[in-house]
Scaffold this motif. Structure first.
Motif, PDB file in Angstrom:
ATOM      1  N   ARG A 186     -16.539  27.573  16.293  1.00  0.00           N
ATOM      2  CA  ARG A 186     -17.025  28.919  16.629  1.00  0.00           C
ATOM      3  C   ARG A 186     -17.315  29.774  15.394  1.00  0.00           C
ATOM      4  N   LYS A 187     -16.404  29.734  14.407  1.00  0.00           N
ATOM      5  CA  LYS A 187     -16.464  30.689  13.303  1.00  0.00           C
ATOM      6  C   LYS A 187     -16.879  30.108  11.954  1.00  0.00           C
ATOM      7  N   GLY A 188     -16.758  28.805  11.782  1.00  0.00           N
ATOM      8  CA  GLY A 188     -17.027  28.201  10.478  1.00  0.00           C
ATOM      9  C   GLY A 188     -18.490  28.250  10.086  1.00  0.00           C
ATOM     10  N   SER A 189     -18.736  28.160   8.783  1.00  0.00           N
ATOM     11  CA  SER A 189     -20.126  28.105   8.329  1.00  0.00           C
ATOM     12  C   SER A 189     -20.689  26.727   8.679  1.00  0.00           C
ATOM     13  N   LYS A 190     -21.949  26.732   9.091  1.00  0.00           N
ATOM     14  CA  LYS A 190     -22.557  25.505   9.595  1.00  0.00           C
ATOM     15  C   LYS A 190     -23.546  24.932   8.595  1.00  0.00           C
ATOM     16  N   GLU A 191     -23.567  23.600   8.549  1.00  0.00           N
ATOM     17  CA  GLU A 191     -24.497  22.876   7.692  1.00  0.00           C
ATOM     18  C   GLU A 191     -25.039  21.711   8.508  1.00  0.00           C
ATOM     19  N   LEU A 192     -26.354  21.563   8.528  1.00  0.00           N
ATOM     20  CA  LEU A 192     -26.947  20.441   9.250  1.00  0.00           C
ATOM     21  C   LEU A 192     -26.899  19.203   8.377  1.00  0.00           C
ATOM     22  N   GLN A 193     -26.562  18.081   9.000  1.00  0.00           N
ATOM     23  CA  GLN A 193     -26.539  16.803   8.315  1.00  0.00           C
ATOM     24  C   GLN A 193     -27.464  15.884   9.095  1.00  0.00           C
ATOM     25  N   LYS A 194     -28.479  15.391   8.444  1.00  0.00           N
ATOM     26  CA  LYS A 194     -29.467  14.559   9.131  1.00  0.00           C
ATOM     27  C   LYS A 194     -28.819  13.284   9.619  1.00  0.00           C
ATOM     28  N   PRO A 195     -29.232  12.697  10.728  1.00  0.00           N
ATOM     29  CA  PRO A 195     -30.330  13.206  11.544  1.00  0.00           C
ATOM     30  C   PRO A 195     -29.898  14.249  12.575  1.00  0.00           C
ATOM     31  N   ASP A 196     -28.651  14.234  13.042  1.00  0.00           N
ATOM     32  CA  ASP A 196     -28.318  15.106  14.176  1.00  0.00           C
ATOM     33  C   ASP A 196     -26.873  15.588  14.191  1.00  0.00           C
ATOM     34  N   LYS A 197     -26.262  15.692  13.013  1.00  0.00           N
ATOM     35  CA  LYS A 197     -24.862  16.129  12.956  1.00  0.00           C
ATOM     36  C   LYS A 197     -24.778  17.553  12.414  1.00  0.00           C
ATOM     37  N   ILE A 198     -23.701  18.244  12.797  1.00  0.00           N
ATOM     38  CA  ILE A 198     -23.433  19.590  12.308  1.00  0.00           C
ATOM     39  C   ILE A 198     -22.060  19.582  11.650  1.00  0.00           C
ATOM     40  N   LEU A 199     -21.997  20.088  10.425  1.00  0.00           N
ATOM     41  CA  LEU A 199     -20.731  20.226   9.720  1.00  0.00           C
ATOM     42  C   LEU A 199     -20.292  21.679   9.856  1.00  0.00           C
ATOM     43  N   HIS A 200     -19.067  21.885  10.324  1.00  0.00           N
ATOM     44  CA  HIS A 200     -18.505  23.225  10.493  1.00  0.00           C
ATOM     45  C   HIS A 200     -17.420  23.395   9.426  1.00  0.00           C
ATOM     46  N   HIS A 201     -17.741  24.097   8.341  1.00  0.00           N
ATOM     47  CA  HIS A 201     -16.806  24.304   7.232  1.00  0.00           C
ATOM     48  C   HIS A 201     -15.893  25.472   7.575  1.00  0.00           C
ATOM     49  N   TYR A 202     -14.569  25.231   7.489  1.00  0.00           N
ATOM     50  CA  TYR A 202     -13.614  26.264   7.870  1.00  0.00           C
ATOM     51  C   TYR A 202     -12.290  26.031   7.156  1.00  0.00           C
ATOM     52  N   LYS A 203     -11.726  27.077   6.596  1.00  0.00           N
ATOM     53  CA  LYS A 203     -10.452  27.002   5.875  1.00  0.00           C
ATOM     54  C   LYS A 203     -10.463  25.801   4.929  1.00  0.00           C
ATOM     55  N   TYR A 204      -9.572  24.844   5.123  1.00  0.00           N
ATOM     56  CA  TYR A 204      -9.438  23.698   4.225  1.00  0.00           C
ATOM     57  C   TYR A 204      -9.999  22.406   4.817  1.00  0.00           C
ATOM     58  N   PHE A 205     -10.747  22.502   5.925  1.00  0.00           N
ATOM     59  CA  PHE A 205     -11.266  21.294   6.567  1.00  0.00           C
ATOM     60  C   PHE A 205     -12.684  21.483   7.102  1.00  0.00           C
ATOM     61  N   VAL A 206     -13.285  20.359   7.483  1.00  0.00           N
ATOM     62  CA  VAL A 206     -14.645  20.342   8.035  1.00  0.00           C
ATOM     63  C   VAL A 206     -14.594  19.573   9.347  1.00  0.00           C
TER      64      VAL A 206
END
Length: 66
Positions: free
Chosen positions: A27-47
């Motif tokens: 919900r709150k983490g910064s998002k990064e797209l990873q090809k082809p169809d994944k989303i990385l949600h960076h938050y605190k000390y984990f992804v």
């Protein structure tokens, strides 16, 4: 809805990350797209690595940021 792979649940236990923390990361983490169809949600000390299927998030894994 958020669904978890068996692998993701195992990694969460190993890393001491609760379901609430993982959902907060989505919900709150910064998002990064990873090809082809994944989303990385960076938050605190984990992804949290997810794949969006229709309106649901499928959690593939949870990993440390460093």
């Amino acid at each position: 809805m958020i669904k978890y792979s068996k692998h993701a649940r195992e990694r969460m236990v190993e890393r001491g990350i609760s379901v609430n923390e993982a959902e907060e990361a989505i919900r709150k983490g910064s998002k990064e797209l990873q090809k082809p169809d994944k989303i990385l949600h960076h938050y605190k000390y984990f992804v949290v690595v997810t794949k969006k299927i229709k309106n649901d998030y499928f959690v593939i894994t949870v990993k440390s940021r460093w």
